[in-house]
Design an enzyme around this catalytic site. Structure first.
Site, PDB file in Angstrom:
ATOM      1  N   LYS A  53       0.837  -1.204   0.000  1.00 26.38           N
ATOM      2  CA  LYS A  53       0.000   0.000   0.000  1.00 26.38           C
ATOM      3  C   LYS A  53       0.878   1.263   0.000  1.00 26.38           C
ATOM      4  O   LYS A  53       0.581   2.242  -0.684  1.00 26.38           O
ATOM      5  CB  LYS A  53      -0.960  -0.025   1.205  1.00 26.38           C
ATOM      6  CG  LYS A  53      -1.996  -1.129   1.060  1.00 26.38           C
ATOM      7  CD  LYS A  53      -2.827  -1.406   2.295  1.00 26.38           C
ATOM      8  CE  LYS A  53      -3.724  -2.632   2.029  1.00 26.38           C
ATOM      9  NZ  LYS A  53      -4.620  -3.001   3.127  1.00 26.38           N
ATOM     10  N   GLN A  97      -5.056  -1.737   9.385  1.00 24.96           N
ATOM     11  CA  GLN A  97      -4.817  -3.042   8.768  1.00 24.96           C
ATOM     12  C   GLN A  97      -5.324  -4.156   9.682  1.00 24.96           C
ATOM     13  O   GLN A  97      -5.086  -4.150  10.891  1.00 24.96           O
ATOM     14  CB  GLN A  97      -3.299  -3.199   8.498  1.00 24.96           C
ATOM     15  CG  GLN A  97      -2.921  -4.445   7.727  1.00 24.96           C
ATOM     16  CD  GLN A  97      -3.447  -4.472   6.284  1.00 24.96           C
ATOM     17  OE1 GLN A  97      -3.691  -3.425   5.674  1.00 24.96           O
ATOM     18  NE2 GLN A  97      -3.636  -5.664   5.755  1.00 24.96           N
ATOM     19  N   ASP A 120     -11.127   2.031   3.176  1.00 20.74           N
ATOM     20  CA  ASP A 120     -11.319   0.584   2.975  1.00 20.74           C
ATOM     21  C   ASP A 120     -12.772   0.302   2.578  1.00 20.74           C
ATOM     22  O   ASP A 120     -13.080  -0.782   2.085  1.00 20.74           O
ATOM     23  CB  ASP A 120     -11.054  -0.172   4.288  1.00 20.74           C
ATOM     24  CG  ASP A 120      -9.670  -0.806   4.338  1.00 20.74           C
ATOM     25  OD1 ASP A 120      -9.152  -1.196   3.274  1.00 20.74           O
ATOM     26  OD2 ASP A 120      -9.124  -0.913   5.463  1.00 20.74           O
TER      27      ASP A 120
HETATM   28  N1  GUN Z   1      -6.475  -7.305   5.855  1.00 23.69           N
HETATM   29  C1  GUN Z   1      -6.671  -8.095   4.767  1.00 23.69           C
HETATM   30  N2  GUN Z   1      -7.247  -7.395   3.772  1.00 23.69           N
HETATM   31  C2  GUN Z   1      -7.429  -6.131   4.256  1.00 23.69           C
HETATM   32  C3  GUN Z   1      -7.977  -4.948   3.684  1.00 23.69           C
HETATM   33  O1  GUN Z   1      -8.435  -4.898   2.539  1.00 23.69           O
HETATM   34  N3  GUN Z   1      -7.975  -3.856   4.503  1.00 23.69           N
HETATM   35  C4  GUN Z   1      -7.503  -3.895   5.780  1.00 23.69           C
HETATM   36  N4  GUN Z   1      -7.563  -2.776   6.516  1.00 23.69           N
HETATM   37  N5  GUN Z   1      -6.994  -4.978   6.320  1.00 23.69           N
HETATM   38  C5  GUN Z   1      -6.953  -6.089   5.560  1.00 23.69           C
END
Ligand code: GUN
Length: 289
Positions: A53, A97, A120
């Site tokens: 990211k 996350q 998200d």
């Molecule tokens: N953990 C696994 N996939 C994701 C996601 O798309 N966003 C977040 N915040 N955590 C994750």
């Protein structure tokens, strides 16, 4: 031969489109969109995803802030940080996350993020925006899947889409997107659905998102189907330097022989989640302007 859906390439295309918009904003004297990421603990997979990211932010020209906390942080303290980011004018959007340590409620934390900054797309308001004409921030992974289908000219209208997995992050919002925007007929199953194969064999479009390697074998898939594999499980592999490889939920080798389109793991849906996060952050920043 099936078409291998190249999520990495589509995600690169989307990031290039975003970068040109960010360049335009900067040329107009506006500041770059700013994403903050909270990560708690030292889960290896989470750190790998977060690095992806951050690299995407660099590629599109976003500002980013990484907040790292020990796994022992209290729920109360973490919620304070969420409140600070909610109030921070310089932050356009942020994510926490997942997974979080067991003593912290995922629902409490995700529900504490204000919808305008929930890039998200996990907040209830953004979930509801799937069926609204006024869509803003869409749940990232399912939105990425819809974008993949669109960019590969895969028509969903009137088709039978079968989704295995009904999670809040993927299966549940995707079933709404496929039926509302995609005008498909949607069946949502679970990994323990009785006679799962009976349903999956009916699918023109089969999406699997449960995190169970090998769940879907060739005999469970219709000839010519489109298969989207959202599973990403770390499986021990001594031949790799890292000691593991990523495995989807679909037996790729045998299933790919009978389908029209299929996503690989890695390089299919994964990069699209990050591309959607970039799209949402840009939208959040523009909405503020
Ligand atoms: N953990 C696994 N996939 C994701 C996601 O798309 N966003 C977040 N915040 N955590 C994750």
């Amino acid at each position: 031969m099936p078409t291998i859906i190249d999520g990495k390439k589509i995600s690169t295309d989307i990031k290039a489109e975003i970068k040109s918009q960010v360049d335009g904003m900067k040329a107009n004297g506006q500041r770059a969109p700013h994403l903050a990421i909270i990560i708690v603990g030292d889960d290896g997979a989470s750190h790998t995803y977060v690095n992806g990211k951050i690299n995407a932010c660099k590629a599109v020209g976003f500002d980013y802030t990484l907040l790292q906390f020990a796994a022992t942080i209290s729920e109360e303290k973490l919620l304070k940080h969420v409140e600070q980011l909610n109030a921070d004018e310089d932050i356009d959007g942020f994510i926490v996350q997942l997974p979080l340590p067991d003593h912290i409620s995922v629902d409490k934390v995700t529900d504490a993020i204000i919808p305008e900054k929930d890039v998200d797309g996990f907040a209830n308001e953004n979930f509801g925006s799937i069926v609204s004409d006024n869509q803003l921030l869409m749940p990232a992974t399912p939105y990425g899947i819809m974008e993949l289908l669109k960019r590969y000219d895969i028509d969903t209208e009137g088709k039978h889409a079968v989704i295995v997995g009904a999670s809040r992050l993927v299966g549940a919002p995707l079933s709404m997107m496929l039926s509302h925007d995609g005008r498909a007929t949607v069946t949502t199953c679970q990994k323990y659905t009785v006679d799962l194969a009976k349903h999956t064999k009916e699918a023109d479009i089969l999406v699997v998102a449960v995190g169970k390697p090998g769940l879907i074998s060739a005999d469970m898939v219709k000839e010519g189907a489109v298969v989207i594999d959202v599973g990403t499980t770390r499986v021990a592999d001594d031949t790799r330097k890292s000691g593991y490889r990523l495995s989807g939920d679909v037996e790729f080798e045998e299933v790919s022989k009978k389908v029209s389109h299929i996503t690989p793991v890695p390089g299919g849906v994964g990069p699209m989640t990050i591309a959607s996060l970039m799209i949402n952050t840009l939208r959040a920043a523009k909405a503020k302007l």
